[in-house]
Design a protein around this motif. Structure first.
Motif, PDB file in Angstrom:
ATOM      1  N   ALA A   7       0.817  -1.210   0.000  1.00 50.67           N
ATOM      2  CA  ALA A   7       0.000   0.000   0.000  1.00 50.67           C
ATOM      3  C   ALA A   7       0.852   1.261   0.000  1.00 50.67           C
ATOM      4  O   ALA A   7       0.464   2.287  -0.567  1.00 50.67           O
ATOM      5  CB  ALA A   7      -0.920   0.001   1.218  1.00 50.67           C
ATOM      6  N   GLU A   8       2.031   1.200   0.629  1.00 51.70           N
ATOM      7  CA  GLU A   8       2.849   2.401   0.773  1.00 51.70           C
ATOM      8  C   GLU A   8       3.584   2.763  -0.521  1.00 51.70           C
ATOM      9  O   GLU A   8       3.687   3.938  -0.866  1.00 51.70           O
ATOM     10  CB  GLU A   8       3.860   2.208   1.909  1.00 51.70           C
ATOM     11  N   LEU A   9       4.106   1.791  -1.228  1.00 53.58           N
ATOM     12  CA  LEU A   9       4.839   2.065  -2.473  1.00 53.58           C
ATOM     13  C   LEU A   9       4.490   0.979  -3.499  1.00 53.58           C
ATOM     14  O   LEU A   9       5.038  -0.119  -3.465  1.00 53.58           O
ATOM     15  CB  LEU A   9       6.350   2.097  -2.231  1.00 53.58           C
ATOM     16  N   PRO A  10       3.576   1.270  -4.407  1.00 52.12           N
ATOM     17  CA  PRO A  10       3.199   0.264  -5.409  1.00 52.12           C
ATOM     18  C   PRO A  10       4.328   0.033  -6.420  1.00 52.12           C
ATOM     19  O   PRO A  10       5.106   0.932  -6.725  1.00 52.12           O
ATOM     20  CB  PRO A  10       1.965   0.878  -6.078  1.00 52.12           C
ATOM     21  N   ILE A  11       4.363  -1.199  -6.948  1.00 50.40           N
ATOM     22  CA  ILE A  11       5.373  -1.600  -7.944  1.00 50.40           C
ATOM     23  C   ILE A  11       4.648  -2.186  -9.139  1.00 50.40           C
ATOM     24  O   ILE A  11       3.793  -3.072  -9.008  1.00 50.40           O
ATOM     25  CB  ILE A  11       6.361  -2.627  -7.361  1.00 50.40           C
ATOM     26  N   LEU A  12       5.009  -1.689 -10.329  1.00 54.67           N
ATOM     27  CA  LEU A  12       4.455  -2.202 -11.589  1.00 54.67           C
ATOM     28  C   LEU A  12       5.591  -2.875 -12.358  1.00 54.67           C
ATOM     29  O   LEU A  12       6.588  -2.235 -12.692  1.00 54.67           O
ATOM     30  CB  LEU A  12       3.867  -1.051 -12.414  1.00 54.67           C
ATOM     31  N   LEU A  13       5.434  -4.165 -12.632  1.00 58.04           N
ATOM     32  CA  LEU A  13       6.472  -4.920 -13.332  1.00 58.04           C
ATOM     33  C   LEU A  13       6.209  -4.928 -14.831  1.00 58.04           C
ATOM     34  O   LEU A  13       5.065  -5.043 -15.273  1.00 58.04           O
ATOM     35  CB  LEU A  13       6.519  -6.366 -12.820  1.00 58.04           C
ATOM     36  N   LEU A  14       7.279  -4.812 -15.601  1.00 62.04           N
ATOM     37  CA  LEU A  14       7.225  -4.968 -17.056  1.00 62.04           C
ATOM     38  C   LEU A  14       7.779  -6.347 -17.387  1.00 62.04           C
ATOM     39  O   LEU A  14       8.953  -6.620 -17.157  1.00 62.04           O
ATOM     40  CB  LEU A  14       8.057  -3.889 -17.753  1.00 62.04           C
ATOM     41  N   THR A  15       6.928  -7.205 -17.900  1.00 65.88           N
ATOM     42  CA  THR A  15       7.330  -8.584 -18.176  1.00 65.88           C
ATOM     43  C   THR A  15       7.125  -8.913 -19.643  1.00 65.88           C
ATOM     44  O   THR A  15       6.199  -8.414 -20.282  1.00 65.88           O
ATOM     45  CB  THR A  15       6.533  -9.578 -17.297  1.00 65.88           C
ATOM     46  N   ALA A  16       8.017  -9.737 -20.178  1.00 70.10           N
ATOM     47  CA  ALA A  16       7.893 -10.142 -21.581  1.00 70.10           C
ATOM     48  C   ALA A  16       6.808 -11.183 -21.770  1.00 70.10           C
ATOM     49  O   ALA A  16       6.357 -11.410 -22.877  1.00 70.10           O
ATOM     50  CB  ALA A  16       9.228 -10.694 -22.088  1.00 70.10           C
ATOM     51  N   ARG A  17       6.386 -11.826 -20.709  1.00 68.81           N
ATOM     52  CA  ARG A  17       5.371 -12.881 -20.827  1.00 68.81           C
ATOM     53  C   ARG A  17       4.265 -12.629 -19.809  1.00 68.81           C
ATOM     54  O   ARG A  17       4.449 -11.939 -18.810  1.00 68.81           O
ATOM     55  CB  ARG A  17       5.979 -14.256 -20.552  1.00 68.81           C
ATOM     56  N   ASN A  18       3.129 -13.218 -20.097  1.00 64.97           N
ATOM     57  CA  ASN A  18       2.012 -13.139 -19.145  1.00 64.97           C
ATOM     58  C   ASN A  18       1.596 -14.526 -18.701  1.00 64.97           C
ATOM     59  O   ASN A  18       0.433 -14.795 -18.428  1.00 64.97           O
ATOM     60  CB  ASN A  18       0.828 -12.393 -19.759  1.00 64.97           C
ATOM     61  N   GLN A  19       2.570 -15.427 -18.675  1.00 66.34           N
ATOM     62  CA  GLN A  19       2.290 -16.772 -18.202  1.00 66.34           C
ATOM     63  C   GLN A  19       2.059 -16.747 -16.699  1.00 66.34           C
ATOM     64  O   GLN A  19       2.540 -15.874 -15.970  1.00 66.34           O
ATOM     65  CB  GLN A  19       3.458 -17.706 -18.540  1.00 66.34           C
ATOM     66  N   ALA A  20       1.340 -17.766 -16.232  1.00 70.27           N
ATOM     67  CA  ALA A  20       0.992 -17.820 -14.809  1.00 70.27           C
ATOM     68  C   ALA A  20       2.241 -17.873 -13.941  1.00 70.27           C
ATOM     69  O   ALA A  20       2.282 -17.287 -12.848  1.00 70.27           O
ATOM     70  CB  ALA A  20       0.100 -19.024 -14.542  1.00 70.27           C
ATOM     71  N   THR A  21       3.274 -18.591 -14.424  1.00 70.04           N
ATOM     72  CA  THR A  21       4.497 -18.692 -13.622  1.00 70.04           C
ATOM     73  C   THR A  21       5.153 -17.328 -13.427  1.00 70.04           C
ATOM     74  O   THR A  21       5.605 -16.997 -12.324  1.00 70.04           O
ATOM     75  CB  THR A  21       5.493 -19.643 -14.314  1.00 70.04           C
ATOM     76  N   ASP A  22       5.200 -16.532 -14.492  1.00 72.31           N
ATOM     77  CA  ASP A  22       5.802 -15.189 -14.396  1.00 72.31           C
ATOM     78  C   ASP A  22       4.988 -14.302 -13.458  1.00 72.31           C
ATOM     79  O   ASP A  22       5.541 -13.599 -12.604  1.00 72.31           O
ATOM     80  CB  ASP A  22       5.874 -14.551 -15.769  1.00 72.31           C
ATOM     81  N   ILE A  23       3.682 -14.317 -13.663  1.00 74.34           N
ATOM     82  CA  ILE A  23       2.813 -13.459 -12.843  1.00 74.34           C
ATOM     83  C   ILE A  23       2.864 -13.894 -11.379  1.00 74.34           C
ATOM     84  O   ILE A  23       2.943 -13.057 -10.469  1.00 74.34           O
ATOM     85  CB  ILE A  23       1.370 -13.527 -13.386  1.00 74.34           C
ATOM     86  N   TYR A  24       2.837 -15.199 -11.171  1.00 76.28           N
ATOM     87  CA  TYR A  24       2.887 -15.728  -9.808  1.00 76.28           C
ATOM     88  C   TYR A  24       4.175 -15.292  -9.116  1.00 76.28           C
ATOM     89  O   TYR A  24       4.161 -14.836  -7.961  1.00 76.28           O
ATOM     90  CB  TYR A  24       2.783 -17.251  -9.857  1.00 76.28           C
ATOM     91  N   ALA A  25       5.295 -15.422  -9.829  1.00 75.65           N
ATOM     92  CA  ALA A  25       6.576 -15.026  -9.242  1.00 75.65           C
ATOM     93  C   ALA A  25       6.599 -13.530  -8.948  1.00 75.65           C
ATOM     94  O   ALA A  25       7.131 -13.094  -7.921  1.00 75.65           O
ATOM     95  CB  ALA A  25       7.718 -15.398 -10.193  1.00 75.65           C
ATOM     96  N   GLY A  26       6.005 -12.729  -9.846  1.00 73.70           N
ATOM     97  CA  GLY A  26       5.988 -11.290  -9.640  1.00 73.70           C
ATOM     98  C   GLY A  26       5.181 -10.887  -8.418  1.00 73.70           C
ATOM     99  O   GLY A  26       5.648 -10.102  -7.583  1.00 73.70           O
ATOM    100  N   PHE A  27       3.981 -11.423  -8.302  1.00 73.54           N
ATOM    101  CA  PHE A  27       3.153 -11.090  -7.136  1.00 73.54           C
ATOM    102  C   PHE A  27       3.745 -11.669  -5.850  1.00 73.54           C
ATOM    103  O   PHE A  27       3.634 -11.070  -4.776  1.00 73.54           O
ATOM    104  CB  PHE A  27       1.730 -11.601  -7.337  1.00 73.54           C
ATOM    105  N   LEU A  28       4.358 -12.829  -5.976  1.00 77.79           N
ATOM    106  CA  LEU A  28       4.987 -13.419  -4.796  1.00 77.79           C
ATOM    107  C   LEU A  28       6.134 -12.550  -4.306  1.00 77.79           C
ATOM    108  O   LEU A  28       6.383 -12.444  -3.100  1.00 77.79           O
ATOM    109  CB  LEU A  28       5.489 -14.826  -5.143  1.00 77.79           C
ATOM    110  N   ALA A  29       6.828 -11.893  -5.236  1.00 75.51           N
ATOM    111  CA  ALA A  29       7.937 -11.014  -4.858  1.00 75.51           C
ATOM    112  C   ALA A  29       7.459  -9.698  -4.277  1.00 75.51           C
ATOM    113  O   ALA A  29       8.248  -8.984  -3.649  1.00 75.51           O
ATOM    114  CB  ALA A  29       8.826 -10.752  -6.070  1.00 75.51           C
ATOM    115  N   GLY A  30       6.190  -9.347  -4.503  1.00 74.09           N
ATOM    116  CA  GLY A  30       5.651  -8.126  -3.906  1.00 74.09           C
ATOM    117  C   GLY A  30       5.160  -7.091  -4.882  1.00 74.09           C
ATOM    118  O   GLY A  30       4.936  -5.935  -4.510  1.00 74.09           O
ATOM    119  N   ALA A  31       4.979  -7.460  -6.158  1.00 76.54           N
ATOM    120  CA  ALA A  31       4.498  -6.498  -7.146  1.00 76.54           C
ATOM    121  C   ALA A  31       3.001  -6.253  -6.961  1.00 76.54           C
ATOM    122  O   ALA A  31       2.261  -7.121  -6.493  1.00 76.54           O
ATOM    123  CB  ALA A  31       4.770  -7.009  -8.568  1.00 76.54           C
ATOM    124  N   ASN A  32       2.556  -5.050  -7.343  1.00 76.54           N
ATOM    125  CA  ASN A  32       1.129  -4.716  -7.307  1.00 76.54           C
ATOM    126  C   ASN A  32       0.425  -5.069  -8.610  1.00 76.54           C
ATOM    127  O   ASN A  32      -0.745  -5.426  -8.616  1.00 76.54           O
ATOM    128  CB  ASN A  32       0.936  -3.219  -7.045  1.00 76.54           C
TER     129      ASN A  32
END
Length: 1021
Positions: A760-785
């Motif tokens: 909530a304090e500092l949102p993060i938007l990731l730029l990814t080359a793929r939209n596969q579930a594994t990529d998205i899962y890893a991104g949100f797991l790391a703390g991306a918004n």
């Protein structure tokens, strides 16, 4: 199928009436324009034109009384037998004059006429017999003009050239003796000069003839061309188009043929006159029948009557063509009845379809109206009721309406095909959706099972035996393998259907590898593995699809992790001038030569490893590598590990190499790489949001900053190390980070940011080359918004950035309002105790009471002041509130509370409102006043070159590390309230620095926070 439209009956009725009026108006206009009354200018065999002026535009009809010699051929008036001479009107049937007793038109005779010419220079004239059904010899001043269709005194079977007889002659004389010898031996009903004879100058005769012939030729060509198109479409589209196109083509051909052999007869058939007439009638009947079959096919009518009419046509046509009974009354009646039946079968189904709301019937009715109109007017012309040139409009309109009908039906077919294609495409999409949904439906319970198993395995308080833990670990391995199998099934179907399109561009293998490794670490326990990336930062980029390269590396690396329980995995690469070779080596269990030969085949797996699987992952990798124009190979030895290598083309001359600075020498933002960007300074603040963009590719930095620079204040850096430094020292509303970066991937950057700031304090938007579930899962797991797939769409990126900034600003506003609300909600017992103290002092010491009332009023004024909702206020205002609060508390507790101020320069220091007050109140209530003897609160402000430090020190009871964590997070609201946590969040959001608490039980607490000088003027409202 015929599409039925719900068309109102009145609308159809008025449309039909309007069409009829239009057709009738055109015909009448044509009639009045070309038809001039035929004056009876011939009297007693003489035409006197001496008072007339012959022009090159008009001809003269030689109507009136001609000299007639029945059953006799004469050449001119000088050689005639005056005793046989009689007068006959032209045009007219000669049967009354030829055979007065039996009314028979068979025979021969001569028409003569003397033409007195006007005084004029023109000496070239012309004469035209438009409709001569018999044979004739034309003499001018005793000279025979024609060499064909010559008349005979006896019946002779010979071929007659059909059509008008037009001849040009020249004379210098002022009189013309015109003799026309006519013979008729094949038509008992009609004979003689039954149509007007036209005379005039050569240009007028030629113009009259060429105009009608040109119209006939034009209309016939239109019919033939459309007939060819219709039959071509029918033959080419066999199976797609129905029989109406075949009948339509036949209708067009017969119409064109009739036009060629009728009227001016552009196509001369080498047949006898009576056979020609029979053939013309036969073709007209064929045209009616083809129209009938067209309507039946169009409306899907199965009629026995129509079939009988078609069958009867064969014997009827044979009788008509082979017998001389054409002009007998029985044959005429038979033809009339037959044609009437066809007409009924044409009109009634059409009207019936119109009444049922079928708009196609209107087009057919229009065609029939044109057909009937043309027939009626043609009959009137042939029976000499009227005399006008060839009229093409009815024919043209008839072909147009039928063509429009077929075009409309064709468009319906195209529309239906388009709808069917859309449905098929939708079905195909639904199939993919079904596969995806099935995959998700399988994933959901599968992930539920995996999550439960993972929770049980990580739960330290659970009393699981070693065997149970091993079973849970096995369950997790099997479940993860199932999840990857579902993904492989979807990718395989896309590859088989050729739906995998590569978006090739220069790709940095070092950055990709770093991101994939972090992805694997987030998703799988790799504590026992050492994963090394041995690719230099100066390695040249390859020409590839970034998303697919991520998939290739992920599958190979995941495969290596799966078969390497302990040891190491190394990613390294080599290159020559054209190609790069990437190696993934592991120290796992290896495979046999037999396995290496078949490992890339579908539905195969290594028999050496003992791992089960569907065997699709490496096959997909192989296809993806080959799509890039490369190849993949494997080297392995049982017990020593496996090395997969694949070759990709280098990106030569397409993009500059991206040199990444060493970690020890971070670059100053992208000042040299991306020009046109500015620093975030006190005088250049964009209140709509400060955005930090992190990407190792300066081109991407430039593109994204250009997208957002007009709306927000942008700062760009090329690696995660620089980003973390800026985040620690700055105020940011949003971080946009690439995933695949060298040294520190986007996942790792997210993880580091989340150590300081919540989602909530500092949102993060990731730029990814793929939209596969594994990529998205890893991104949100790391703390991306949120995430955006590259290449970023400007509209989508702006929308997501706007949404995250709006959320962030709303949270900041909530923090400020929350602080103001907390201060406004003064605790009742504080008010009660303060009032009691005031009352007591009123009896004891009125001067102290007055001073206390003054401070209490100032405290209330400061507590409810509007500035409390601002982001920052001057520190003097905050200290003024604190002094009043401490004065009141000191009056209440006397010597138990001591206050010390150690304040240096306070000018230009801005702090969030209600921060010092909240900390001081917490120090009193949970520190000093919990001791019987009380204690001292020291408030100090220290000035440094780049920042100021505000600290609140007390010698109270102190606290443990757990309590410090609860205090900063605001999680223990009942014991500590939420004031300190709120202040901590606001300070982090504004300055990137948290509150620092140092405490030891029974020895006191020091709470301090840092205010950067360059930030002291930001967000003053």
């Amino acid at each position: 199928m015929i599409s039925k439209n719900d068309v109102p009956t009145k609308k159809i009725f008025f449309t039909i009436i309007g069409f009829l009026l239009c057709i009738l108006s055109l015909r009448i206009g044509w009639f009045f324009y070309f038809n001039s009354p035929d004056h009876q200018i011939a009297e007693k065999g003489i035409v006197d034109l001496r008072g007339e002026t012959l022009t090159e535009r008009e001809t003269i009809s030689l109507n009136g009384e001609w000299a007639f010699y029945p059953s006799e051929f004469v050449i001119d008036n000088l050689s005639t037998n005056r005793l046989n001479e009689q007068y006959i009107k032209v045009p007219m049937n000669w049967k009354n004059e030829l055979h007065p007793h039996n009314q028979n038109a068979l025979g021969y005779g001569t028409y003569t006429l003397k033409i007195l010419l006007p005084e004029q220079e023109e000496t070239i004239y012309g004469i035209q017999l438009k409709k001569v059904e018999a044979f004739a010899n034309i003499y001018v001043n005793g000279i025979l003009l024609n060499k064909e269709n010559n008349a005979d005194q006896q019946p002779i079977k010979k071929i007659k050239k059909q059509g008008p007889m037009t001849y040009i002659f020249s004379t210098d004389e002022k009189e013309i003796d015109l003799s026309i010898q006519v013979s008729n031996f094949d038509n008992k009903i009609s004979g003689g000069l039954i149509d007007s004879i036209h005379f005039g100058l050569q240009p007028a005769i030629a113009k009259d003839t060429s105009f009608s012939q040109a119209l006939q030729l034009l209309v016939s060509m239109i019919f033939f061309i459309h007939s060819f198109y219709a039959i071509a479409i029918f033959l080419i589209g066999k199976g797609y188009y129905e029989k109406e196109l075949l009948y339509f083509s036949l209708m067009l051909f017969l119409n064109g043929f009739v036009i060629l052999i009728d009227d001016h007869v552009l196509l001369h058939l080498p047949i006898e006159n009576d056979l020609y007439i029979k053939l013309l009638i036969t073709v007209l009947i064929s045209l009616l029948l083809s129209t009938l079959q067209f309507i039946n096919a169009l409306f899907k009518i199965k009629s026995r009557v129509s079939n009988v009419l078609v069958i009867l046509f064969i014997p009827l046509s044979i009788v008509l063509l082979t017998t001389p009974a054409l002009y007998s009354l029985p044959m005429i009646m038979l033809l009339i009845i037959y044609a009437a039946f066809i007409a009924v079968r044409l009109i009634f189904p059409t009207i019936s379809s119109i009444r049922k709301g079928n708009i196609d019937g209107v087009f057919i009715l229009f065609y029939l109206f044109c057909f009937i109109s043309n027939g009626a007017w043609g009959t009137a012309i042939k029976t000499r009721v009227i005399n006008i040139p060839y009229y093409p409009v009815d024919y043209i309109v008839s072909i147009v309406v039928i063509a429009l009908l077929l075009f409309r039906r064709h468009m319906q077919v195209v529309r239906e095909n388009s709808e069917q294609n859309s449905k098929l495409a939708e079905a195909d999409i639904q199939k993919d959706i079904f596969l995806a949904n099935t995959s998700h439906e399988l994933r959901n319970p599968l992930h539920g099972i995996l999550n439960i198993a993972q929770t049980m395995l990580e739960n330290k308080s659970s009393n699981l035996s070693k065997k149970e833990k091993e079973n849970l670990e096995l369950l997790l391995q099997i479940g993860n393998r199932m999840a990857f199998t579902l993904n492989d099934l979807l990718d395989l179907s896309r590859l088989d259907e050729g739906r995998v399109q590569l978006n090739k561009k220069p790709v940095n293998i070092q950055s990709i590898s770093s991101g994939v490794v972090d992805m694997i670490r987030f998703m799988k326990n790799t504590d026992k593995l050492k994963i090394t990336i041995d690719i230099p930062t100066t390695f040249p980029p390859v020409q590839a699809d970034e998303g697919r390269i991520v998939q290739i590396l992920f599958n190979l690396l995941h495969n290596a992790v799966k078969f390497t329980d302990e040891g190491s995995i190394t990613i390294h690469a080599t290159h020559n001038q054209k190609e790069a070779t990437i190696f993934i080596s592991d120290t796992g269990i290896g495979m046999s030569p037999y396995d290496m030969e078949r490992i890339f085949n579908r539905y195969t797996h290594s028999e050496t490893t003992g791992h089960e699987g569907i065997g699709l992952g490496l096959n997909i990798v192989k296809q993806l590598v080959e799509l890039h124009g490369g190849k993949i190979s494997v080297q392995s030895e049982i017990g020593k590990g496996t090395t997969f290598s694949f070759i990709l083309p280098l990106s030569i001359g397409e993009a500059p190499l991206i040199e990444v600075q060493p970690i020890s020498q971070p670059k100053n933002s992208v000042d040299n790489k991306v020009k046109g960007e500015t620093e975030v300074t006190a005088d250049q603040v964009n209140l709509s949001g400060n955005i930090l963009i992190v990407d190792d590719d300066p081109v991407n930095l430039k593109v994204i900053s250009n997208m957002l620079s007009e709306l927000y204040h942008i700062k760009t850096v090329e690696n995660g190390i620089e980003a973390l430094k800026l985040i620690e020292s700055g105020n940011w509303n949003l971080v946009i980070s690439d995933v695949m970066m060298p040294q520190m991937s986007g996942y790792e950057l997210c993880k580091e940011i989340r150590k300081q700031f919540t989602i909530a304090e500092l949102p993060i938007l990731l730029l990814t080359a793929r939209n596969q579930a594994t990529d998205i899962y890893a991104g949100f797991l790391a703390g991306a918004n949120d995430y955006v797939t590259k290449p970023a769409n400007a509209l989508e990126l702006k929308a997501r950035v706007h949404a995250l900034l709006t959320q962030n600003q709303a949270i900041q506003e909530q923090f400020r309002l929350e602080a103001a609300y907390l201060q406004a909600q003064i605790k009742p017992h504080f008010l009660y105790n303060t009032l009691n103290t005031i009352a007591s002092l009123g009896e004891m010491d009125s001067s102290r009471m007055t001073a206390l009332l003054h401070e209490f009023g100032n405290y209330l004024h400061r507590s409810f002041h509007m500035n409390n909702t601002n982001s920052l206020i001057p520190i003097e205002d905050e200290l003024d509130l604190v002094r009043s609060y401490l004065y009141i508390e000191k009056e209440r507790f006397g010597n138990r509370l001591k206050v010390v101020y150690d304040l240096e320069n306070l000018s230009d220091i801005l702090i969030p409102p209600l921060t010092i007050q909240t900390i001081v109140e917490n120090a009193l209530n949970h520190g000093i006043l919990n001791k019987q003897e009380g204690g001292t609160v020291t408030i100090s402000v220290s000035n440094y070159e780049d920042y100021d430090i505000i600290s609140i020190k007390d010698n109270g009871i102190g606290m443990t590390a757990e309590k410090i964590e609860e205090l900063l997070s605001g999680s223990n609201k009942h014991q500590y309230g939420i004031g300190i946590g709120n202040a901590n969040r606001r300070l982090k959001q504004l300055f990137g620095k948290s509150i620092r608490i140092e405490s030891e039980l029974h020895k006191g607490t020091i709470v301090s926070f840092q205010i950067p000088k360059q930030r002291s003027a930001i967000f003053v409202q």
